[in-house]
Design a protein around this motif. Sequence first.
Motif, PDB file in Angstrom:
ATOM      1  N   THR A 290       2.358   1.616  -1.454  1.00 33.58           N
ATOM      2  CA  THR A 290       3.762   1.268  -1.660  1.00 33.58           C
ATOM      3  C   THR A 290       4.465   1.285  -0.303  1.00 33.58           C
ATOM      4  OG1 THR A 290       4.417   3.553  -2.090  1.00 33.58           O
ATOM      5  CG2 THR A 290       3.839   2.206  -3.999  1.00 33.58           C
TER       6      THR A 290
ATOM      7  N   LEU B 106       7.298  -3.103  -1.541  1.00 32.66           N
ATOM      8  CA  LEU B 106       5.985  -3.286  -2.172  1.00 32.66           C
ATOM      9  C   LEU B 106       5.764  -2.131  -3.134  1.00 32.66           C
ATOM     10  CD1 LEU B 106       3.249  -4.868  -2.287  1.00 32.66           C
ATOM     11  CD2 LEU B 106       2.416  -3.247  -0.565  1.00 32.66           C
TER      12      LEU B 106
ATOM     13  N   PHE C 142       7.158  -8.907   4.191  1.00 34.55           N
ATOM     14  CA  PHE C 142       7.822  -8.261   3.056  1.00 34.55           C
ATOM     15  C   PHE C 142       9.313  -8.287   3.356  1.00 34.55           C
ATOM     16  CE2 PHE C 142       3.578  -6.471   3.106  1.00 34.55           C
ATOM     17  CZ  PHE C 142       3.207  -6.557   1.773  1.00 34.55           C
TER      18      PHE C 142
END
Length: 168
Positions: A102, A116, A134
Amino acid sequence: MIAKGRFHWNMNGVGLEFNHLFGFGVLDAGAMVALAKIWKTVPARYHCVAGVVSTPHRILTNASTQIYIDTDACVGTDTEVNYVEHVQAIVTLNASRRGDVTLFLISPMGTRSMILNKRPNDDDQYDGFTKWPFMTTHTWGEGPTGRWTLEVRFDSQTPQTGYIRSGL
């Protein structure tokens, strides 16, 4: 039932509420039309590269790994950024189970955005992420100057191993 009462909402550094699932919420079309009649354009969009971290960092099993970048938001240049619209972290990492990784991006104003989350069906252990972008819009309107933090952790009961080789 109203989503505001059923889901967790956060407030970013400039006081705007957001939710990981719903962003900033539902748009009011009538208010948008009324505002469009008196709209003043915003300044041109600028892109500022805050920095790069190229030293590998081990991703720990039972703790967070944090990577920091301090930025002046390209002050004094033609691409100086005064307010954030969105932020990207370009990440390269490998892990024994990619789906358990994560990522959180924390702004200088303290807004913590999940970029994430855990993916139960992602069993990759070879490819990882290579220069993967991201993005978050949760810091919309915040000032970009200061320390940005990329937090990496495993969301797993099983011990994992991994390295993040670049970020932010």
